[in-house]
Motif scaffolding. Structure first.
Motif, PDB file in Angstrom:
ATOM      1  N   UNK A   1      34.549  26.035  37.485  1.00 19.89           N
ATOM      2  CA  UNK A   1      35.749  27.288  36.898  1.00 19.89           C
ATOM      3  C   UNK A   1      36.663  25.928  36.636  1.00 19.89           C
ATOM      4  N   UNK A   2      37.774  25.928  36.323  1.00 18.39           N
ATOM      5  CA  UNK A   2      38.793  25.163  36.146  1.00 18.39           C
ATOM      6  C   UNK A   2      40.145  26.156  36.913  1.00 18.39           C
ATOM      7  N   UNK A   3      40.510  24.981  37.594  1.00 24.51           N
ATOM      8  CA  UNK A   3      41.437  25.409  38.400  1.00 24.51           C
ATOM      9  C   UNK A   3      42.562  26.202  37.539  1.00 24.51           C
ATOM     10  N   UNK A   4      42.967  25.563  36.218  1.00 25.79           N
ATOM     11  CA  UNK A   4      44.247  26.142  35.636  1.00 25.79           C
ATOM     12  C   UNK A   4      43.773  27.808  35.314  1.00 25.79           C
ATOM     13  N   UNK A   5      42.653  27.964  35.594  1.00 29.31           N
ATOM     14  CA  UNK A   5      42.281  29.864  34.526  1.00 29.31           C
ATOM     15  C   UNK A   5      42.070  30.407  35.409  1.00 29.31           C
ATOM     16  N   UNK A   6      42.817  31.578  34.796  1.00 27.59           N
ATOM     17  CA  UNK A   6      42.939  33.016  35.895  1.00 27.59           C
ATOM     18  C   UNK A   6      41.407  32.911  36.339  1.00 27.59           C
ATOM     19  N   UNK A   7      39.934  32.433  35.853  1.00 25.01           N
ATOM     20  CA  UNK A   7      39.221  32.484  35.959  1.00 25.01           C
ATOM     21  C   UNK A   7      38.336  32.529  36.909  1.00 25.01           C
TER      22      UNK A   7
END
Length: 228
Positions: free
Chosen positions: A49-55
């Motif tokens: 995951x990317x912490x900057x993404x809501x996913x």
């Protein structure tokens, strides 16, 4: 169990290996699926995951739910830096991207992990900050120039204080740590500390931290606290 963001390389990878070596169940969060695959082979439970993404919210929740055990420690380590110095080089988009990782990302991961932190006996959230986030030191002329990183880290420090103020009543403490002047690919010119040494210092600090102490920014290698 420990969840470490930004665990694919640098300080985050060193922290992962340190806690694995101490027998902890580890959830390393990384952006690269190939890195995650190699970490899974090492016996941990990677999250892509990317912490900057809501996913990232759902990815964290799914990984923790699959194991179903309490989360004792969350290390919000994911970060980025572009060394654009001075007002002439400072760009609003760059500031916003730094903020999304260092501040919004730490908030997102803490909220996603909260149900499992609440199940632990002595839960702890550690936000990996930087001496460059100190307003007092910057105002005194000690640090100059990297607007986006300095401002994003200062915002993360405020987030740390806000989280601790609200969650300590539930027994969840939130602290900031400055890991030292790390010798990494983006290290400062005065870097003098190997990530592995700082990772050992962090793990030792987690074991002995005074849970009744005020929320502060702890200097892992120098000792004491850094003025906000």
């Amino acid at each position: 169990a420990v969840l470490i963001t930004g665990a694919g390389r640098g300080f985050g990878r060193a922290v992962l290996e340190e806690f694995l070596g101490r027998g902890w169940t580890a959830f390393p969060l990384v952006r690269d699926a190939r890195v995650a695959e190699s970490l899974g082979a090492a016996g941990c439970h990677p999250i892509v995951a990317d912490v900057a993404s809501r996913e990232a919210d759902g990815a964290i929740a799914a990984a923790l739910e699959a194991r179903g055990e309490p989360l004792d420690l969350l290390v919000n380590n994911a970060g980025s830096i572009r060394k654009l110095r001075g007002l002439a080089s400072a760009e609003p988009d760059d500031l916003e991207s730094h903020f999304r990782v260092h501040c919004t990302g730490a908030l997102r991961c803490t909220k996603a992990a909260l149900p499992w932190l609440r199940r632990a006996k002595r839960p702890l959230v550690v936000n990996v900050t930087s001496r460059f986030g100190s307003i007092a030191r910057t105002a005194a002329g000690e640090f100059r120039g990297i607007y986006s990183y300095n401002v994003a880290k200062a915002a993360q420090n405020m987030l740390t204080a806000c989280l601790d103020q609200e969650l300590r009543g539930e027994g969840i403490r939130v602290f900031a740590v400055h890991p030292g002047r790390l010798r990494t690919s983006v290290g400062a010119a005065d870097a003098d500390t190997e990530p592995e040494a700082a990772a050992r210092a962090l793990a030792d600090w987690v074991e002995r931290v005074d849970r009744d102490a005020p929320c502060a920014c702890h200097d892992l290698m120098g000792g004491g606290v850094i003025e906000w």
